[in-house]
Write a protein that holds these residues in place. Structure first.
Motif, PDB file in Angstrom:
ATOM      1  N   ASN A  41       0.814  -1.225   0.000  1.00  0.00           N
ATOM      2  CA  ASN A  41       0.000   0.000   0.000  1.00  0.00           C
ATOM      3  C   ASN A  41       0.848   1.276   0.000  1.00  0.00           C
ATOM      4  N   LEU A 170     -10.038  -0.193   0.437  1.00  0.00           N
ATOM      5  CA  LEU A 170      -8.685  -0.140   0.988  1.00  0.00           C
ATOM      6  C   LEU A 170      -8.418   1.194   1.676  1.00  0.00           C
ATOM      7  N   GLU A 173     -10.458   1.436   4.966  1.00  0.00           N
ATOM      8  CA  GLU A 173      -9.863   0.547   5.966  1.00  0.00           C
ATOM      9  C   GLU A 173      -8.597   1.164   6.548  1.00  0.00           C
ATOM     10  N   TYR A 174      -7.785   1.768   5.683  1.00  0.00           N
ATOM     11  CA  TYR A 174      -6.544   2.397   6.147  1.00  0.00           C
ATOM     12  C   TYR A 174      -6.843   3.604   7.030  1.00  0.00           C
TER      13      TYR A 174
END
Length: 418
Positions: A41, A170, A173-174
């Motif tokens: 990421n 994503l 969530e981060y």
């Protein structure tokens, strides 16, 4: 006048009141940057920075920009290796609006899939633009030379591959894992009422709660011995030499600032006078100190003709070796103190610079470094302390080197530096 407090959710807030200005600067800080990422990421912190400007449930991207610019304000953000900051500077009458916009961006961003695909192209172009800048390429290359595979060396923008892999799930969530009140700071500086500022922060951020509780941990990377070279068809060779420095918050950071200022901090420095003025090898040469959690480095940068690369490296190495032996005398130490104090005070002439200073200080050190305290610490640096810090940094010599350009014989560089 300062007011430092913490909301019930763990969000730390610092407010500095300055009566004689008509502006206010507000910064929303997160203790999160490229160092907190992984290979899969890498670049997500920077990409989130972009996406928070792309629209919320209440405002379009244009509405966000106009909300601040229509009242003569400025809205921007930056992502670093260890922190991200979203900030607004406006007239002091618009503190409420500034906190409203920042909270809206944080809590209500929609992460529209169509906008996300557009922004991927924008960030990839930003990465490509960096590839066209030898200084940017050098910065990433030297970070890798210093810290190797540690996340501290990861590029802030990420890579084309990682950016293309990002999706709404994503990103959310981060954010849930890393953008939490306990890891965040709000810094306000300007002509504000301290009680009103506290009430407004509570109104816009008091409901914030962490969906996940993640403990922050940081590695303690060693300064590596490396020489890295990237071929690039440009006129100059850009090079950076690395020495061991001091970590963020180290007790000797002010002596090191004085030492660096004398060695390579300005046009009157030893390095500039020798490499440019006396020998004419370059247009620009300077040194600077980079401090991070658990580690730090001193960097020396210059850009030279391929014909002068080996001479420049040799001379800089000689100056580093000579420096501990022909150290700053007490007269030069006093001059260095005045230079550092002057640069520091002049750098605090705006509400935004003071907001940045306060926010970073609370974020990483959990305390305020008041200007008068810093001036006192600089004045208290002794000649013996200067010798001690030089011995722990410069005396150890050059650890690593990165070069970007062409027609460089890397073995010659290795022979000079060995």
């Amino acid at each position: 006048m300062y007011n430092v407090f913490k909301l019930h959710n763990g969000l730390r807030v610092v407010v500095e009141k300055i009566d004689y200005v008509n502006s206010v600067s507000v910064g929303l800080w997160f203790k999160n940057g490229s160092r907190n990422e992984n290979k899969e990421n890498n670049g997500i912190s920077h990409f989130i920075e972009h996406m928070l400007f792309k629209g919320t449930e209440n405002r379009s991207a244009k509405d966000i920009a106009e909300a601040i610019e229509n009242v003569g304000g400025q809205l921007n953000a930056f992502t670093g290796r260890e922190a991200t900051c979203y900030y607004i500077k406006a007239l002091d009458s618009h503190l409420d609006l500034s906190l409203d916009v920042l909270s809206d961006m944080l809590f209500n961003s929609t992460f529209n899939e169509e906008e996300m695909e557009k922004e991927k192209s924008v960030v990839i172009e930003e990465i490509n633009m960096g590839e066209d800048s030898p200084e940017d390429v050098l910065s990433d290359l030297h970070s890798y030379a210093i810290w190797g595979e540690d996340t501290l060396s990861y590029p802030i923008l990420g890579t084309e591959k990682t950016v293309k892999s990002f999706n709404k799930g994503l990103l959310k969530e981060y954010i849930d894992s890393n953008y939490t009140p306990e890891r965040s700071v709000i810094s306000i500086c300007g002509n504000v009422d301290l009680n009103k500022a506290e009430q407004l922060v509570e109104r816009y951020f008091g409901h914030w709660s962490a969906k996940e509780k993640n403990t922050l941990s940081y590695s303690t990377p060693k300064i590596l011995k490396n020489i890295l070279y990237k071929e690039k068809a440009i006129e100059q060779v850009h090079l950076s030499l690395g020495l061991e420095g001091l970590s963020l918050g180290h007790k000797d950071v002010y002596p090191l600032l004085l030492i660096n200022n004398f060695f390579g901090g300005g046009v009157s420095s030893l390095l500039f006078q020798k490499v440019r003025e006396e020998l004419g090898l370059c247009y620009t040469v300077y040194s600077y100190s980079s401090s991070f959690i658990n580690t730090g480095a001193i960097n020396i940068y210059t850009g030279v003709s391929p014909n002068y690369v080996y001479d420049a490296i040799s001379v800089i190495k000689e100056e580093i070796e000579r420096f501990p032996k022909e150290v700053i005398n007490k007269f030069n130490l006093d001059i260095a103190k005045e230079q550092i104090k002057g640069n520091y005070i002049l750098g605090l002439e705006s509400t935004s610079s003071r907001m940045f200073s306060n926010g970073k200080s609370i974020m990483f050190l959990n305390k305020i470094n008041k200007p008068e305290d810093i001036i006192k610490k600089i004045d208290e640096v002794t000649y013996d302390k200067i010798l001690e810090v030089i011995d722990s940094t410069f005396t150890k010599g050059i650890f690593n080197c990165a070069l970007v350009g062409n027609n460089v014989e890397i073995n010659k560089v290795k022979n000079i530096l060995k």
